[in-house]
Motif scaffolding. Sequence first.
Motif, PDB file in Angstrom:
ATOM      1  N   ASP A 151       0.830  -1.218   0.000  1.00  0.00           N
ATOM      2  CA  ASP A 151       0.000   0.000   0.000  1.00  0.00           C
ATOM      3  C   ASP A 151       0.861   1.262   0.000  1.00  0.00           C
ATOM      4  OD1 ASP A 151      -2.285  -1.492  -0.027  1.00  0.00           O
ATOM      5  OD2 ASP A 151      -2.769  -1.204   2.095  1.00  0.00           O
ATOM      6  N   TYR A 154       2.489   3.483  -3.469  1.00  0.00           N
ATOM      7  CA  TYR A 154       1.602   4.165  -4.415  1.00  0.00           C
ATOM      8  C   TYR A 154       2.348   5.117  -5.353  1.00  0.00           C
ATOM      9  CZ  TYR A 154       1.952   7.982  -1.020  1.00  0.00           C
ATOM     10  OH  TYR A 154       2.433   8.948  -0.182  1.00  0.00           O
ATOM     11  N   TRP A 157       3.631   3.141  -8.081  1.00  0.00           N
ATOM     12  CA  TRP A 157       2.505   2.775  -8.953  1.00  0.00           C
ATOM     13  C   TRP A 157       2.151   3.928  -9.886  1.00  0.00           C
ATOM     14  CZ3 TRP A 157      -2.302   5.281  -8.720  1.00  0.00           C
ATOM     15  CH2 TRP A 157      -3.251   4.781  -9.614  1.00  0.00           C
ATOM     16  N   GLU A 158       2.144   5.155  -9.360  1.00  0.00           N
ATOM     17  CA  GLU A 158       1.811   6.328 -10.179  1.00  0.00           C
ATOM     18  C   GLU A 158       2.734   6.460 -11.378  1.00  0.00           C
ATOM     19  OE1 GLU A 158      -0.299   9.866  -7.643  1.00  0.00           O
ATOM     20  OE2 GLU A 158       1.865   9.657  -7.436  1.00  0.00           O
ATOM     21  N   HIS A 194       1.231  -2.978 -10.498  1.00  0.00           N
ATOM     22  CA  HIS A 194       2.518  -2.327 -10.747  1.00  0.00           C
ATOM     23  C   HIS A 194       3.065  -2.644 -12.140  1.00  0.00           C
ATOM     24  CE1 HIS A 194       3.664  -0.277  -7.051  1.00  0.00           C
ATOM     25  NE2 HIS A 194       3.116  -1.270  -6.365  1.00  0.00           N
TER      26      HIS A 194
END
Length: 260
Positions: A151, A154, A157-158, A194
């Motif tokens: 978590d 992020y 991930w962006e 991802h």
Amino acid sequence: MFINHCCTCTSPQQTGKCKHLNLSHFLCFPLHSHLKHFFLIYSVPLKYIVKLTELMSSTKIYIVYYSLYGHVVTMAREVHRGASSVEGVEATLWQVPETLPEKILEKMKAPAKEDDIPVISPEQLKDADGFLFGFPSRFGMMPAQCKAFFDSTYELWETQSLAGKPAGIFWSTGFHGGGQENTALTAITQLAHHGMLFVPLGYTFGDGMYEMNEVKGGSSYGSGTYAGDGTRVVSELEMKQAFYHGQYLAGIAKKLKVNE
């Protein structure tokens, strides 16, 4: 042999004149480009260039795990040995941050964390070329500590910073119904978001995959072990599978890096 040409400027440069030479008198290069652009000037002997090229071109495998009672870290060390056995691979062990307070861990009689293995932060994942994630099963899924770590990724991930990087999964469960397949299956969602490439073990481990005369963890999704009531130790066959798993993933990551 010496080189005094900057391949970006496409012309010979004097020391300190080229905008790319941010390491005065020696060399400069953007580390993120994996040697696609490598700038050298006349003062670097060839033997140092060769050595630096070898170091920069090594395939970095991160074995990232969470272990509460020691079964997963035992597996992780063997996975690390397997990955390290592949020529040109630099394997590193990491543990994810603990989320339980010390008092709770004491009540659970959990042993102390390994002091020779550092705790990883999300941004450090960008430095790796491939991964092996290990964790115990909690109702057929990864534990909260690993979910909390994912978590926290992020920002990666962006930017999809981990997209295209291969990843494998290994685990420990209590019993047959504890998720020897489901634990890996539910973890794949983290990799998918991802853009990472899940690398299953398949049946490449050979005869060890079909062993029926002893209890053995693992499946086509990856390597695994059974903890039972906590007193069972990782078996010799499970250790061999973990070693092979690290070796197998590292070999694939190395091939993918060469073909970038």
